[in-house]
Design an enzyme around this catalytic site. Structure first.
Site, PDB file in Angstrom:
ATOM      1  CE1 TYR A   1      -3.724  -2.115   5.440  1.00  0.00           C
ATOM      2  CE2 TYR A   1      -3.026   0.078   4.760  1.00  0.00           C
ATOM      3  CZ  TYR A   1      -3.538  -1.172   4.450  1.00  0.00           C
ATOM      4  OH  TYR A   1      -3.856  -1.461   3.147  1.00  0.00           O
TER       5      TYR A   1
ATOM      6  CB  SER B   1      -0.877   0.030   1.252  1.00  0.00           C
ATOM      7  OG  SER B   1      -1.489   1.302   1.394  1.00  0.00           O
TER       8      SER B   1
END
Ligand code: NAP
Length: 262
Positions: free
Chosen positions: A153, A140
């Site tokens: 995350y 990501s």
């Protein structure tokens, strides 16, 4: 014509993983689909089998559970037909670090990093031995941006990028292609699952466009594909700046600025 390699896709029941399943099936690859929701994958597979004629196996597994993860590892180790792994299953977690429950962040790390690592580790020796195959890891852009406030995350996605780059250097010369894909905000269920409102975001990519762009990068054998990044030269400059530091790390003494107090 030689049979195309089968593709094992984790997190294939929705979003990016389900879209990879659709695209690889339409390219004529047999599939092994992994996620917790077996019924959902079975329904999806029934349509895809009818439309494309490929063989699709469903392997329901919670990748945070050791025995279920081990079953997927065994499939990757033993099934010589599987030539491509798409390490896609992942989750996010809302809230700031001090408010997140320790057990929840540990679970997130288990899914986003440990499972990715163990599955890559299960398949890589066989692919390297065969001298062909591919591993696609879904990272990501958050892994490049601590400023976004998604510390755990983002840390898991930084791990995915680093692992991918390292494996690319090690496995590339052995004929195994490793790709890190770094999506930005993409319209999938991940937002709702983590308690966020995707409609509150200023820019969201549709999942089909994201995966199709990632597959352009795959076909070009890019080590790192960032579909939303407008100018690829920005990524190249970032890599060059990082590499420029490397020779400086080998030092017997601390840098001058640390050799005087205060
Ligand atoms: N959407 C975005 O904006 C975005 C941006 C950057 C990166 N990503 C990354 O893209 C990947 C796919 O996410 P997505 O956006 O497609 O979200 P999604 O629609 O929520 O898909 C997540 C997938 O992972 C599976 N999964 C979740 N927990 C699991 C577990 N414990 N064991 C096995 N499978 C599990 C889910 O299926 P089950 O519930 O059936 O298990 C689902 O198939 C993730 O790695 C995510 O971090 C997404």
């Amino acid at each position: 014509m030689a049979k195309k390699p089968s593709v094992l896709i984790t997190g294939a029941s929705s979003g990016i993983g389900a879209t990879y399943a659709d695209r690889f099936a339409r390219r004529g690859h047999d599939l092994v689909l992994v996620a917790r929701d077996g019924a959902r994958m079975e329904a999806m597979a029934a349509d895809l089998r009818r439309e494309t004629g490929v063989t699709i196996d469903i392997l329901p597994a919670d990748l945070t559970k050791h025995d279920q993860l081990a079953a997927v590892e065994a499939r990757l180790r033993d099934d010589a037909g599987i030539g491509i792994l798409v390490n896609n299953a992942g989750a996010s977690l809302g809230g700031r670090f001090v408010d997140q429950v320790t057990e929840d962040v540990a679970q997130l790390v288990a899914l986003n990093t440990t499972a990715v690592l163990r599955l890559a580790s299960a398949v890589a020796p066989r692919l390297a031995n065969a001298g062909e195959g591919a591993i696609i890891n879904i990272g990501s852009v958050v892994g490049l941006a601590p400023e976004l406030g998604l510390s755990v995350y983002g840390a898991t996605k930084a791990f995915v990028l680093f692992l991918s780059q390292g494996l690319s250097l090690e496995l590339g010369p052995k004929g195994v292609y490793v790709q890190a894909v770094l999506p930005s905000a993409t319209r999938t269920e991940i937002w709702e699952r983590s308690g966020a409102d995707v409609n509150a975001l200023s820019a969201v990519m549709e999942v089909g466009e994201l995966v199709d762009a990632a597959l352009v990068g795959f076909d070009r054998r890019e080590p790192v594909t960032i579909p939303p990044l407008p100018d690829a030269a920005d990524w190249d400059a970032y890599q060059s700046a990082r590499r420029a530091m490397l020779p400086g790390f080998a030092q017997v003494h601390a840098a001058e600025r640390y050799r005087t107090g205060a």
